[in-house]
Design an enzyme around this catalytic site. Structure first.
Site, PDB file in Angstrom:
ATOM      1  N   TYR A  10       0.738  -1.309  -0.062  1.00 42.51           N
ATOM      2  CA  TYR A  10       0.127   0.060   0.041  1.00 42.51           C
ATOM      3  C   TYR A  10       0.968   1.282  -0.013  1.00 42.51           C
ATOM      4  O   TYR A  10       0.373   2.014   0.482  1.00 42.51           O
ATOM      5  CB  TYR A  10      -0.879   0.063   1.146  1.00 42.51           C
ATOM      6  CG  TYR A  10      -1.596  -1.341   1.305  1.00 42.51           C
ATOM      7  CD1 TYR A  10      -2.467  -1.827   0.318  1.00 42.51           C
ATOM      8  CD2 TYR A  10      -1.651  -2.128   2.448  1.00 42.51           C
ATOM      9  CE1 TYR A  10      -3.216  -2.975   0.509  1.00 42.51           C
ATOM     10  CE2 TYR A  10      -2.153  -3.324   2.319  1.00 42.51           C
ATOM     11  CZ  TYR A  10      -2.921  -3.581   1.375  1.00 42.51           C
ATOM     12  OH  TYR A  10      -3.668  -5.031   1.507  1.00 42.51           O
ATOM     13  N   TYR A  98     -13.946  -5.330   1.763  1.00 43.99           N
ATOM     14  CA  TYR A  98     -12.542  -5.520   1.621  1.00 43.99           C
ATOM     15  C   TYR A  98     -12.346  -7.090   1.960  1.00 43.99           C
ATOM     16  O   TYR A  98     -12.605  -7.478   3.246  1.00 43.99           O
ATOM     17  CB  TYR A  98     -11.621  -4.668   2.287  1.00 43.99           C
ATOM     18  CG  TYR A  98     -10.000  -5.178   2.066  1.00 43.99           C
ATOM     19  CD1 TYR A  98      -9.432  -4.677   0.951  1.00 43.99           C
ATOM     20  CD2 TYR A  98      -9.496  -6.343   2.819  1.00 43.99           C
ATOM     21  CE1 TYR A  98      -8.324  -5.083   0.804  1.00 43.99           C
ATOM     22  CE2 TYR A  98      -8.180  -6.703   2.670  1.00 43.99           C
ATOM     23  CZ  TYR A  98      -7.515  -6.041   1.622  1.00 43.99           C
ATOM     24  OH  TYR A  98      -6.282  -6.347   1.310  1.00 43.99           O
ATOM     25  N   ASP A 192     -16.844 -13.487   5.973  1.00 45.40           N
ATOM     26  CA  ASP A 192     -15.477 -13.367   6.042  1.00 45.40           C
ATOM     27  C   ASP A 192     -14.997 -12.681   7.307  1.00 45.40           C
ATOM     28  O   ASP A 192     -15.255 -11.517   7.721  1.00 45.40           O
ATOM     29  CB  ASP A 192     -15.214 -12.379   4.825  1.00 45.40           C
ATOM     30  CG  ASP A 192     -13.564 -12.050   4.856  1.00 45.40           C
ATOM     31  OD1 ASP A 192     -12.861 -12.376   6.016  1.00 45.40           O
ATOM     32  OD2 ASP A 192     -13.102 -11.508   4.063  1.00 45.40           O
ATOM     33  N   LYS A 221      -5.646 -14.125  10.159  1.00 43.07           N
ATOM     34  CA  LYS A 221      -5.153 -13.288  10.838  1.00 43.07           C
ATOM     35  C   LYS A 221      -4.754 -13.717  12.126  1.00 43.07           C
ATOM     36  O   LYS A 221      -3.813 -14.306  12.590  1.00 43.07           O
ATOM     37  CB  LYS A 221      -6.147 -12.038  10.698  1.00 43.07           C
ATOM     38  CG  LYS A 221      -6.493 -11.268   9.531  1.00 43.07           C
ATOM     39  CD  LYS A 221      -5.583  -9.985   9.624  1.00 43.07           C
ATOM     40  CE  LYS A 221      -6.151  -9.317   8.259  1.00 43.07           C
ATOM     41  NZ  LYS A 221      -5.156  -8.301   7.846  1.00 43.07           N
TER      42      LYS A 221
HETATM   43  C1  LIG Z   1     -12.088  -9.206   6.342  1.00 41.53           C
HETATM   44  C2  LIG Z   1     -10.796  -9.376   5.554  1.00 41.53           C
HETATM   45  N1  LIG Z   1     -10.570 -10.301   4.471  1.00 41.53           N
HETATM   46  C3  LIG Z   1      -9.707 -10.592   4.017  1.00 41.53           C
HETATM   47  C4  LIG Z   1      -8.583 -10.062   4.225  1.00 41.53           C
HETATM   48  C5  LIG Z   1      -7.242 -10.530   3.388  1.00 41.53           C
HETATM   49  O1  LIG Z   1      -6.371 -11.363   4.393  1.00 41.53           O
HETATM   50  P1  LIG Z   1      -4.864 -11.792   3.630  1.00 41.53           P
HETATM   51  O2  LIG Z   1      -4.439 -10.353   3.583  1.00 41.53           O
HETATM   52  O3  LIG Z   1      -4.322 -12.567   4.612  1.00 41.53           O
HETATM   53  O4  LIG Z   1      -5.140 -12.034   2.297  1.00 41.53           O
HETATM   54  C6  LIG Z   1      -8.348  -9.195   5.071  1.00 41.53           C
HETATM   55  C7  LIG Z   1      -7.128  -8.331   5.442  1.00 41.53           C
HETATM   56  O5  LIG Z   1      -7.113  -7.158   5.926  1.00 41.53           O
HETATM   57  C8  LIG Z   1      -9.670  -8.795   5.786  1.00 41.53           C
HETATM   58  O6  LIG Z   1      -9.592  -7.745   6.713  1.00 41.53           O
END
Ligand SMILES: Cc1ncc(COP(=O)(O)O)c(C=O)c1O
Length: 374
Positions: A10, A98, A192, A221
């Site tokens: 970023y 996202y 998610d 995470k």
């Molecule tokens: C809700 C959500 N889904 C997916 C992701 C993407 O995860 P990764 O960076 O491990 O691909 C993130 C990352 O910030 C997220 O906050």
């Protein structure tokens, strides 16, 4: 040694700063120049138990001594089995969403608010509409499904909090609307919980607050307590039954090289142990109360337009951030590590952060915000 040869996430290639870290412990990041920063965001919400938790370190060290990795094709191992035990063409996703930076996940992010506009021409087409949060958007949501459900493969949402899209909260009732609609049209519902899972919103999983369960939940995470990279996709019986077959056409035709890495699975199992042995959800409740008490008065600052707290997530939304790099430097000068973006400064600390450390964070942010538009 410098990091000049790396392209930071970023950030433009030219001119992006990178601070050299030489150690982490609890909520403290130690820099090469001796500064000790209090981490307000737990390394993008991963290090929920604080850095270097001995229980997770020991689990990874034990596994490292046994074997660090074997391919998951045809071979298996106890750490992955233990971790798994516990436990059409278009998707309907939502504005503000996202879900990640790979091509498949970029395609289900908000196309305008997201950061992937350069890739727009190369992304698969999905239906991205407003979350059904009030009567108008709820009517539009139902109308969309009535017209297009036959083209949809699933409904996908970050439950309760759209994280990287701007820390936007919605009510648990929204998830019930999604669940009812998914059932009515026979669509799998995917939550998610990569950001919201593992206690961040106040319950172990955000969906518990709505009293609904998804058909598929995605986790990552904090799954390993911020120790190793690992993601898990967990499906309910309905989804499993649909694939329960020895027909090779129903095989899982994906096998990333480091899938189910034993070190990462050991870290995840150890992280889950800590959720059982330690009072993480009470710690989240205490952080939540402290964030509410200490952030709420920010509303009186002239450039603050909203303050919101859910679980261990605290958000201060400003009218605008005119000079983001300058704001970041001023926050760093308070010896706090946070990553404001767009118009918000958010805190997602480790659940083990002390009361004093958290007060240091909130008062540092307050000093910077109060000085911002002087
Ligand atoms: C809700 C959500 N889904 C997916 C992701 C993407 O995860 P990764 O960076 O491990 O691909 C993130 C990352 O910030 C997220 O906050």
């Amino acid at each position: 040694m410098t990091g000049d040869a790396v392209w930071l996430p970023y950030a433009a290639l030219k001119g992006a700063d990178q601070l050299e870290v030489v150690g982490t412990q609890g909520s403290i990041i130690t820099l090469a120049d001796g500064r000790r920063l209090i981490d307000g965001i737990a390394s993008w919400w991963t290090a929920c138990h604080g850095y270097n938790h001995p229980h997770i370190r020991q689990a990874v060290e034990r596994q490292l001594a046994a074997f660090p990795h074997v391919m998951f094709g045809g071979l298996g191992h106890a750490p992955a089995w233990r971790l798994a035990d516990t436990g059409r063409t278009r998707c309907l996703a939502f504005k503000g969403a996202y879900h990640g930076d790979t091509f498949a996940t970029m395609a289900v992010c908000d196309p305008e608010e997201g950061m992937h506009s350069l890739f727009a021409a190369h992304l698969a087409k999905h239906d991205i509409i407003g979350l059904p949060t009030e009567p108008l958007s709820t009517a539009a949501f139902h109308a969309h499904l009535a017209a297009h459900a036959q083209n949809l493969a699933a409904i996908l949402v970050e439950p309760l909090v759209q994280g990287a899209g701007g820390m936007i909260f919605h009510a648990p009732a929204v998830l019930r609307v999604l669940r009812e609609a998914a059932d009515r049209y026979g669509l799998p519902l995917i939550f998610d919980e990569i950001f919201t899972g593992f206690g961040r919103t106040g319950t172990m999983f955000a969906c518990e607050q709505a009293g609904v369960a998804p058909d598929i939940i995605t986790l990552s995470k904090a799954l390993t307590g911020g120790t190793m990279a690992l993601a898990a996709t967990v499906a309910n019986r309905k989804i499993v039954d649909a694939f329960w077959s020895d027909d090779p056409k129903r095989a899982l035709m994906h096998g990333p090289t480091y899938m189910a890495n034993p070190l990462a699975c050991s870290a995840a199992n150890a992280s889950l142990d800590l959720f059982e042995s330690d009072p993480r959800l009470s710690q989240v409740a205490a952080i939540s109360a402290q964030l509410k008490a200490e952030l709420e008065p920010f509303r009186n600052l002239p450039n603050v337009c909203d303050v919101r707290v859910m679980g261990a997530i605290g958000v201060v939304q400003l009218d605008s951030i005119d000079d983001l790099p300058a704001l970041k430097s001023r926050l760093l000068a308070q010896n706090i590590w946070v990553r404001p973006f767009r118009d918000i400064i958010y805190l997602t600390p480790a659940f083990t952060i002390t009361e004093t450390e958290l007060t240091h964070l909130t008062s540092g942010v307050r000093r910077v915000v109060a000085d911002d538009k002087k």
